[in-house]
Design a protein around this motif. Structure first.
Motif, PDB file in Angstrom:
ATOM      1  N   GLN A 114       3.170-102.460  10.264  1.00  0.00           N
ATOM      2  CA  GLN A 114       4.161-102.665  11.315  1.00  0.00           C
ATOM      3  C   GLN A 114       4.484-101.345  12.017  1.00  0.00           C
ATOM      4  O   GLN A 114       4.601-101.292  13.247  1.00  0.00           O
ATOM      5  CB  GLN A 114       5.422-103.275  10.712  1.00  0.00           C
ATOM      6  CG  GLN A 114       6.437-103.733  11.719  1.00  0.00           C
ATOM      7  CD  GLN A 114       7.607-104.432  11.041  1.00  0.00           C
ATOM      8  OE1 GLN A 114       7.928-104.158   9.888  1.00  0.00           O
ATOM      9  NE2 GLN A 114       8.246-105.338  11.761  1.00  0.00           N
ATOM     10  N   LEU A 115       4.594-100.276  11.252  1.00  0.00           N
ATOM     11  CA  LEU A 115       4.870 -98.962  11.826  1.00  0.00           C
ATOM     12  C   LEU A 115       3.733 -98.504  12.738  1.00  0.00           C
ATOM     13  O   LEU A 115       3.965 -98.038  13.861  1.00  0.00           O
ATOM     14  CB  LEU A 115       5.094 -97.935  10.709  1.00  0.00           C
ATOM     15  CG  LEU A 115       5.349 -96.496  11.139  1.00  0.00           C
ATOM     16  CD1 LEU A 115       6.608 -96.405  11.997  1.00  0.00           C
ATOM     17  CD2 LEU A 115       5.465 -95.600   9.923  1.00  0.00           C
ATOM     18  N   ILE A 116       2.496 -98.672  12.278  1.00  0.00           N
ATOM     19  CA  ILE A 116       1.334 -98.291  13.092  1.00  0.00           C
ATOM     20  C   ILE A 116       1.301 -99.123  14.374  1.00  0.00           C
ATOM     21  O   ILE A 116       1.078 -98.599  15.459  1.00  0.00           O
ATOM     22  CB  ILE A 116       0.029 -98.447  12.279  1.00  0.00           C
ATOM     23  CG1 ILE A 116      -0.021 -97.383  11.182  1.00  0.00           C
ATOM     24  CG2 ILE A 116      -1.195 -98.340  13.194  1.00  0.00           C
ATOM     25  CD1 ILE A 116      -1.115 -97.583  10.173  1.00  0.00           C
ATOM     26  N   HIS A 117       1.566-100.420  14.245  1.00  0.00           N
ATOM     27  CA  HIS A 117       1.580-101.294  15.412  1.00  0.00           C
ATOM     28  C   HIS A 117       2.658-100.851  16.404  1.00  0.00           C
ATOM     29  O   HIS A 117       2.422-100.803  17.619  1.00  0.00           O
ATOM     30  CB  HIS A 117       1.818-102.746  14.973  1.00  0.00           C
ATOM     31  CG  HIS A 117       1.839-103.712  16.111  1.00  0.00           C
ATOM     32  ND1 HIS A 117       0.705-104.090  16.780  1.00  0.00           N
ATOM     33  CD2 HIS A 117       2.870-104.358  16.714  1.00  0.00           C
ATOM     34  CE1 HIS A 117       1.024-104.926  17.749  1.00  0.00           C
ATOM     35  NE2 HIS A 117       2.339-105.108  17.721  1.00  0.00           N
ATOM     36  N   GLN A 118       3.820-100.504  15.911  1.00  0.00           N
ATOM     37  CA  GLN A 118       4.925-100.065  16.773  1.00  0.00           C
ATOM     38  C   GLN A 118       4.564 -98.772  17.516  1.00  0.00           C
ATOM     39  O   GLN A 118       4.805 -98.652  18.716  1.00  0.00           O
ATOM     40  CB  GLN A 118       6.180 -99.858  15.923  1.00  0.00           C
ATOM     41  CG  GLN A 118       7.401 -99.475  16.725  1.00  0.00           C
ATOM     42  CD  GLN A 118       8.612 -99.271  15.816  1.00  0.00           C
ATOM     43  OE1 GLN A 118       8.502 -99.245  14.590  1.00  0.00           O
ATOM     44  NE2 GLN A 118       9.768 -99.121  16.424  1.00  0.00           N
ATOM     45  N   VAL A 119       3.966 -97.830  16.814  1.00  0.00           N
ATOM     46  CA  VAL A 119       3.553 -96.567  17.447  1.00  0.00           C
ATOM     47  C   VAL A 119       2.530 -96.847  18.542  1.00  0.00           C
ATOM     48  O   VAL A 119       2.615 -96.312  19.652  1.00  0.00           O
ATOM     49  CB  VAL A 119       2.981 -95.586  16.397  1.00  0.00           C
ATOM     50  CG1 VAL A 119       2.298 -94.402  17.058  1.00  0.00           C
ATOM     51  CG2 VAL A 119       4.080 -95.109  15.462  1.00  0.00           C
ATOM     52  N   TYR A 120       1.580 -97.715  18.259  1.00  0.00           N
ATOM     53  CA  TYR A 120       0.547 -98.057  19.232  1.00  0.00           C
ATOM     54  C   TYR A 120       1.154 -98.727  20.463  1.00  0.00           C
ATOM     55  O   TYR A 120       0.819 -98.390  21.600  1.00  0.00           O
ATOM     56  CB  TYR A 120      -0.509 -98.968  18.585  1.00  0.00           C
ATOM     57  CG  TYR A 120      -1.671 -99.239  19.498  1.00  0.00           C
ATOM     58  CD1 TYR A 120      -2.697 -98.314  19.622  1.00  0.00           C
ATOM     59  CD2 TYR A 120      -1.732-100.398  20.257  1.00  0.00           C
ATOM     60  CE1 TYR A 120      -3.765 -98.553  20.476  1.00  0.00           C
ATOM     61  CE2 TYR A 120      -2.791-100.643  21.109  1.00  0.00           C
ATOM     62  CZ  TYR A 120      -3.802 -99.715  21.222  1.00  0.00           C
ATOM     63  OH  TYR A 120      -4.858 -99.944  22.076  1.00  0.00           O
ATOM     64  N   ASN A 122       4.220 -98.462  21.616  1.00  0.00           N
ATOM     65  CA  ASN A 122       4.967 -97.448  22.377  1.00  0.00           C
ATOM     66  C   ASN A 122       4.028 -96.605  23.227  1.00  0.00           C
ATOM     67  O   ASN A 122       4.344 -96.283  24.365  1.00  0.00           O
ATOM     68  CB  ASN A 122       5.777 -96.550  21.437  1.00  0.00           C
ATOM     69  CG  ASN A 122       6.968 -97.272  20.834  1.00  0.00           C
ATOM     70  OD1 ASN A 122       7.419 -98.304  21.339  1.00  0.00           O
ATOM     71  ND2 ASN A 122       7.465 -96.754  19.722  1.00  0.00           N
ATOM     72  N   HIS A 123       2.881 -96.268  22.672  1.00  0.00           N
ATOM     73  CA  HIS A 123       1.895 -95.485  23.421  1.00  0.00           C
ATOM     74  C   HIS A 123       1.377 -96.259  24.619  1.00  0.00           C
ATOM     75  O   HIS A 123       1.276 -95.734  25.712  1.00  0.00           O
ATOM     76  CB  HIS A 123       0.731 -95.085  22.501  1.00  0.00           C
ATOM     77  CG  HIS A 123      -0.379 -94.404  23.226  1.00  0.00           C
ATOM     78  ND1 HIS A 123      -0.288 -93.106  23.660  1.00  0.00           N
ATOM     79  CD2 HIS A 123      -1.590 -94.857  23.623  1.00  0.00           C
ATOM     80  CE1 HIS A 123      -1.393 -92.785  24.294  1.00  0.00           C
ATOM     81  NE2 HIS A 123      -2.202 -93.828  24.278  1.00  0.00           N
ATOM     82  N   VAL A 124       1.054 -97.530  24.419  1.00  0.00           N
ATOM     83  CA  VAL A 124       0.552 -98.374  25.488  1.00  0.00           C
ATOM     84  C   VAL A 124       1.600 -98.490  26.601  1.00  0.00           C
ATOM     85  O   VAL A 124       1.269 -98.394  27.793  1.00  0.00           O
ATOM     86  CB  VAL A 124       0.140 -99.769  24.955  1.00  0.00           C
ATOM     87  CG1 VAL A 124      -0.119-100.742  26.083  1.00  0.00           C
ATOM     88  CG2 VAL A 124      -1.079 -99.643  24.053  1.00  0.00           C
ATOM     89  N   ARG A 125       2.857 -98.659  26.230  1.00  0.00           N
ATOM     90  CA  ARG A 125       3.933 -98.749  27.232  1.00  0.00           C
ATOM     91  C   ARG A 125       4.052 -97.461  28.029  1.00  0.00           C
ATOM     92  O   ARG A 125       4.246 -97.490  29.237  1.00  0.00           O
ATOM     93  CB  ARG A 125       5.263 -99.076  26.554  1.00  0.00           C
ATOM     94  CG  ARG A 125       5.445-100.536  26.307  1.00  0.00           C
ATOM     95  CD  ARG A 125       6.869-100.857  25.841  1.00  0.00           C
ATOM     96  NE  ARG A 125       6.762-101.844  24.784  1.00  0.00           N
ATOM     97  CZ  ARG A 125       6.980-101.609  23.492  1.00  0.00           C
ATOM     98  NH1 ARG A 125       7.400-100.445  23.087  1.00  0.00           N
ATOM     99  NH2 ARG A 125       6.817-102.553  22.615  1.00  0.00           N
TER     100      ARG A 125
END
Length: 129
Positions: A114-120, A122-125
């Motif tokens: 979940q943390l990795i997904h959230q970081v990814y 945020n980067h995409v946004r």
């Protein structure tokens, strides 16, 4: 413009290497394009020409630059790919080490994912903005 920090613990020649790689990665220097001569860059950033020469030789050894006798240094045909591959491997090792440490500390797999997904996300946004 490339710059160096004389107070950094990172050796100046390594800062030059990292700066050239970053400029290639960002597209400021393109495949086949000539980069500043050793003398030009040493004057521009205020360091000894031997330091710049050492950095250029290391970049040539790693396949990022090619030298043409009497003409200077040029960005190698596959420089961007080499830089990206090296960055990806370094970051992968960092991520693996962090994940291993967190798993060892008892963080559940679902929470790590979940943390990795959230970081990814945020980067995409950020990239989309």
């Amino acid at each position: 413009m490339l710059s160096v920090d004389i107070f950094s613990r990172v050796p100046i020649y390594q800062q030059v290497i990292d700066g050239i790689k970053e400029q290639i990665r960002l597209g400021l220097y393109k495949q086949g394009e000539q980069i500043p001569s050793i003398r030009e860059l040493s004057v521009e950033i205020g360091v000894n020409p031997n330091t710049v020469s050492k950095a250029y030789l290391e970049l040539e050894r790693s396949g990022i630059l090619t030298a043409a006798m009497g003409k200077g240094y040029f960005v190698a045909p596959d420089a961007s790919e080499r830089i990206r591959s090296a960055l990806t491997e370094t970051e992968r090792q960092t991520l693996c080490a962090a994940a291993e440490k967190l798993a060892g500390a008892g963080i559940p797999e679902e929470e790590l994912l979940q943390l990795i997904h959230q970081v990814y996300q945020n980067h995409v946004r950020k990239e989309g903005s």
